[in-house]
Design a protein around this motif. Structure first.
Motif, PDB file in Angstrom:
ATOM      1  N   THR A  53       0.879  -1.048   0.051  1.00  0.00           N
ATOM      2  CA  THR A  53      -0.182  -0.025  -0.067  1.00  0.00           C
ATOM      3  C   THR A  53       0.766   1.301  -0.042  1.00  0.00           C
ATOM      4  OG1 THR A  53      -0.103  -0.030   2.566  1.00  0.00           O
ATOM      5  CG2 THR A  53      -1.997  -1.254   1.159  1.00  0.00           C
ATOM      6  N   ASN A  54       2.037   1.111   0.282  1.00  0.00           N
ATOM      7  CA  ASN A  54       3.010   2.420   0.319  1.00  0.00           C
ATOM      8  C   ASN A  54       4.417   2.151  -0.507  1.00  0.00           C
ATOM      9  OD1 ASN A  54       4.879   4.444   1.013  1.00  0.00           O
ATOM     10  ND2 ASN A  54       4.330   4.350   3.261  1.00  0.00           N
ATOM     11  N   SER A  55       4.547   2.544  -1.675  1.00  0.00           N
ATOM     12  CA  SER A  55       5.542   2.123  -2.410  1.00  0.00           C
ATOM     13  C   SER A  55       6.712   2.577  -2.077  1.00  0.00           C
ATOM     14  CB  SER A  55       5.364   2.816  -3.975  1.00  0.00           C
ATOM     15  OG  SER A  55       5.415   4.110  -3.645  1.00  0.00           O
ATOM     16  N   ALA A  56       6.774   3.714  -0.955  1.00  0.00           N
ATOM     17  CA  ALA A  56       8.083   4.067  -0.339  1.00  0.00           C
ATOM     18  C   ALA A  56       8.724   3.371   0.652  1.00  0.00           C
ATOM     19  CB  ALA A  56       8.014   5.737   0.047  1.00  0.00           C
ATOM     20  N   LEU A  57       7.864   2.488   1.094  1.00  0.00           N
ATOM     21  CA  LEU A  57       8.066   1.678   2.330  1.00  0.00           C
ATOM     22  C   LEU A  57       8.522   0.304   1.941  1.00  0.00           C
ATOM     23  CD1 LEU A  57       8.173   1.684   5.588  1.00  0.00           C
ATOM     24  CD2 LEU A  57       5.861   0.590   5.618  1.00  0.00           C
ATOM     25  N   ALA A  58       9.847   0.218   1.947  1.00  0.00           N
ATOM     26  CA  ALA A  58      10.567  -1.040   1.644  1.00  0.00           C
ATOM     27  C   ALA A  58      11.655  -1.402   2.820  1.00  0.00           C
ATOM     28  CB  ALA A  58      10.845  -1.164   0.498  1.00  0.00           C
ATOM     29  N   PHE A  59      11.573  -2.650   3.138  1.00  0.00           N
ATOM     30  CA  PHE A  59      12.665  -3.132   4.087  1.00  0.00           C
ATOM     31  C   PHE A  59      13.807  -3.933   3.335  1.00  0.00           C
ATOM     32  CE2 PHE A  59       9.201  -1.875   6.706  1.00  0.00           C
ATOM     33  CZ  PHE A  59       9.811  -1.069   7.313  1.00  0.00           C
ATOM     34  N   VAL A  60      15.210  -4.052   3.423  1.00  0.00           N
ATOM     35  CA  VAL A  60      15.999  -4.982   2.915  1.00  0.00           C
ATOM     36  C   VAL A  60      16.039  -6.051   4.056  1.00  0.00           C
ATOM     37  CG1 VAL A  60      18.419  -5.477   2.426  1.00  0.00           C
ATOM     38  CG2 VAL A  60      17.288  -3.379   1.944  1.00  0.00           C
ATOM     39  N   VAL A  61      15.767  -7.406   3.378  1.00  0.00           N
ATOM     40  CA  VAL A  61      15.861  -8.636   4.524  1.00  0.00           C
ATOM     41  C   VAL A  61      16.777  -9.549   3.916  1.00  0.00           C
ATOM     42  CG1 VAL A  61      13.473  -7.890   5.568  1.00  0.00           C
ATOM     43  CG2 VAL A  61      13.809  -9.629   3.559  1.00  0.00           C
ATOM     44  N   MET A  62      17.385 -10.353   5.043  1.00  0.00           N
ATOM     45  CA  MET A  62      18.193 -11.506   4.466  1.00  0.00           C
ATOM     46  C   MET A  62      17.735 -12.898   5.028  1.00  0.00           C
ATOM     47  SD  MET A  62      21.693  -9.664   4.771  1.00  0.00           S
ATOM     48  CE  MET A  62      22.571 -10.835   3.771  1.00  0.00           C
ATOM     49  N   ASP A  63      18.063 -13.813   4.450  1.00  0.00           N
ATOM     50  CA  ASP A  63      18.033 -15.190   4.958  1.00  0.00           C
ATOM     51  C   ASP A  63      18.987 -15.331   6.155  1.00  0.00           C
ATOM     52  OD1 ASP A  63      18.163 -17.855   5.589  1.00  0.00           O
ATOM     53  OD2 ASP A  63      18.078 -18.566   3.409  1.00  0.00           O
ATOM     54  N   PRO A  64      18.514 -15.598   7.303  1.00  0.00           N
ATOM     55  CA  PRO A  64      19.574 -15.825   8.553  1.00  0.00           C
ATOM     56  C   PRO A  64      20.183 -16.734   8.534  1.00  0.00           C
ATOM     57  CG  PRO A  64      17.208 -15.876   9.333  1.00  0.00           C
ATOM     58  CD  PRO A  64      17.056 -15.508   7.793  1.00  0.00           C
ATOM     59  N   PHE A  65      19.791 -17.929   7.977  1.00  0.00           N
ATOM     60  CA  PHE A  65      20.404 -19.001   7.909  1.00  0.00           C
ATOM     61  C   PHE A  65      21.723 -19.315   6.785  1.00  0.00           C
ATOM     62  CE2 PHE A  65      15.987 -19.820   9.002  1.00  0.00           C
ATOM     63  CZ  PHE A  65      16.116 -20.128  10.604  1.00  0.00           C
ATOM     64  N   TYR A  66      21.340 -18.401   5.927  1.00  0.00           N
ATOM     65  CA  TYR A  66      22.779 -18.097   4.713  1.00  0.00           C
ATOM     66  C   TYR A  66      23.877 -17.711   5.632  1.00  0.00           C
ATOM     67  CZ  TYR A  66      25.397 -16.119   1.120  1.00  0.00           C
ATOM     68  OH  TYR A  66      26.532 -15.906   0.216  1.00  0.00           O
ATOM     69  N   LEU A  67      23.315 -16.631   6.623  1.00  0.00           N
ATOM     70  CA  LEU A  67      24.232 -15.862   7.186  1.00  0.00           C
ATOM     71  C   LEU A  67      25.180 -16.802   8.550  1.00  0.00           C
ATOM     72  CD1 LEU A  67      22.891 -12.549   8.028  1.00  0.00           C
ATOM     73  CD2 LEU A  67      24.564 -12.970   6.407  1.00  0.00           C
ATOM     74  N   TRP A  68      24.354 -17.316   8.985  1.00  0.00           N
ATOM     75  CA  TRP A  68      24.698 -18.228  10.217  1.00  0.00           C
ATOM     76  C   TRP A  68      23.764 -19.375  10.483  1.00  0.00           C
ATOM     77  CZ3 TRP A  68      23.079 -16.909  15.953  1.00  0.00           C
ATOM     78  CH2 TRP A  68      23.906 -17.515  16.869  1.00  0.00           C
ATOM     79  N   ALA A  69      24.465 -20.668  10.080  1.00  0.00           N
ATOM     80  CA  ALA A  69      23.589 -22.054   9.789  1.00  0.00           C
ATOM     81  C   ALA A  69      22.881 -22.268  11.354  1.00  0.00           C
ATOM     82  CB  ALA A  69      24.585 -22.957   9.319  1.00  0.00           C
ATOM     83  N   GLU A  70      23.787 -21.855  12.414  1.00  0.00           N
ATOM     84  CA  GLU A  70      23.269 -22.150  13.564  1.00  0.00           C
ATOM     85  C   GLU A  70      22.055 -21.406  14.185  1.00  0.00           C
ATOM     86  OE1 GLU A  70      26.399 -21.824  13.237  1.00  0.00           O
ATOM     87  OE2 GLU A  70      26.870 -23.978  12.564  1.00  0.00           O
ATOM     88  N   TYR A  71      21.661 -20.400  13.232  1.00  0.00           N
ATOM     89  CA  TYR A  71      20.640 -19.446  13.798  1.00  0.00           C
ATOM     90  C   TYR A  71      19.323 -20.400  14.439  1.00  0.00           C
ATOM     91  CZ  TYR A  71      17.395 -15.430  13.902  1.00  0.00           C
ATOM     92  OH  TYR A  71      16.195 -14.584  14.162  1.00  0.00           O
ATOM     93  N   ALA A  72      18.675 -20.249  15.400  1.00  0.00           N
ATOM     94  CA  ALA A  72      17.725 -21.298  15.984  1.00  0.00           C
ATOM     95  C   ALA A  72      16.572 -20.542  16.543  1.00  0.00           C
ATOM     96  CB  ALA A  72      18.142 -22.221  16.765  1.00  0.00           C
ATOM     97  N   PRO A  73      15.668 -19.707  15.686  1.00  0.00           N
ATOM     98  CA  PRO A  73      14.781 -18.968  16.433  1.00  0.00           C
ATOM     99  C   PRO A  73      13.610 -19.715  16.744  1.00  0.00           C
ATOM    100  CG  PRO A  73      14.366 -19.010  13.793  1.00  0.00           C
ATOM    101  CD  PRO A  73      15.908 -19.701  14.232  1.00  0.00           C
ATOM    102  N   SER A  74      13.153 -19.642  18.256  1.00  0.00           N
ATOM    103  CA  SER A  74      12.315 -20.248  18.997  1.00  0.00           C
ATOM    104  C   SER A  74      11.095 -19.126  19.530  1.00  0.00           C
ATOM    105  CB  SER A  74      12.857 -20.945  20.170  1.00  0.00           C
ATOM    106  OG  SER A  74      11.869 -21.885  20.921  1.00  0.00           O
ATOM    107  N   LEU A  75       9.869 -19.493  18.841  1.00  0.00           N
ATOM    108  CA  LEU A  75       8.931 -18.410  19.217  1.00  0.00           C
ATOM    109  C   LEU A  75       8.211 -18.775  20.324  1.00  0.00           C
ATOM    110  CD1 LEU A  75       9.571 -17.886  16.120  1.00  0.00           C
ATOM    111  CD2 LEU A  75       7.254 -17.434  15.719  1.00  0.00           C
ATOM    112  N   GLN A  76       7.698 -18.025  21.016  1.00  0.00           N
ATOM    113  CA  GLN A  76       6.780 -18.152  22.417  1.00  0.00           C
ATOM    114  C   GLN A  76       5.445 -18.532  21.795  1.00  0.00           C
ATOM    115  OE1 GLN A  76       7.979 -17.781  25.385  1.00  0.00           O
ATOM    116  NE2 GLN A  76       9.786 -17.309  24.489  1.00  0.00           N
TER     117      GLN A  76
END
Length: 149
Positions: A53-76
């Motif tokens: 809805t807002n063409s000016a709003l964009a974020f750069v995101v990355m695949d965290p597992f590409y950066l760090w294979a041991e990344y282990a997010p655990s959600l509540q």
């Protein structure tokens, strides 16, 4: 549908490509529809999270597992329930990146990733207790040979 974007101009976008963030993103709670668009040459590891809805709003995101294979997010449990899953490993994850010059000074936020239920296209930004907000890209080795964070 046609979508105006911050980095790619106007592009065609299918309704099924839209990610739905019922709670928005932190600081942008009113923005609830985004698409993920890969940057050319990134192999799908560097993407743009573009507001529908807002063409000016964009974020750069990355695949965290590409950066760090041991990344282990655990959600509540409340986050898992909101995303309609029982386990964190049923989700896809992306981390927000603040791009700086030089690139090695850029940072990623491992503490507050975007979690995505790929089946329902429901997404949510979450807070993880075990990670920090700012990690320099220079902390990580090439192609995911990252150090402990």
């Amino acid at each position: 549908m046609q979508l105006a974007t911050k980095y790619f101009g106007e592009i065609a976008c299918d309704e099924e490509d839209i990610l739905h963030f019922p709670a928005g993103l932190f600081g942008f709670e009113e923005e609830q529809k985004f698409v993920l668009l890969p940057f050319a040459g990134s192999g799908g590891t560097l993407l743009c999270l573009q507001s529908v809805t807002n063409s000016a709003l964009a974020f750069v995101v990355m695949d965290p597992f590409y950066l760090w294979a041991e990344y282990a997010p655990s959600l509540q449990p409340p986050d898992l329930k909101a995303l309609g899953v029982e386990e964190s490993d049923e989700l896809g994850f992306y981390v927000l990146c603040v791009v700086k010059d030089p690139i090695s000074a850029s940072t990623v936020n491992l503490k507050c990733p975007v979690a995505i239920n790929i089946q329902t296209r429901t997404a949510r930004q979450v807070i993880l207790e075990t990670y920090e907000m700012r990690h320099l890209l220079s902390e990580f080795g090439p192609a995911g040979e990252g150090q402990s964070c």
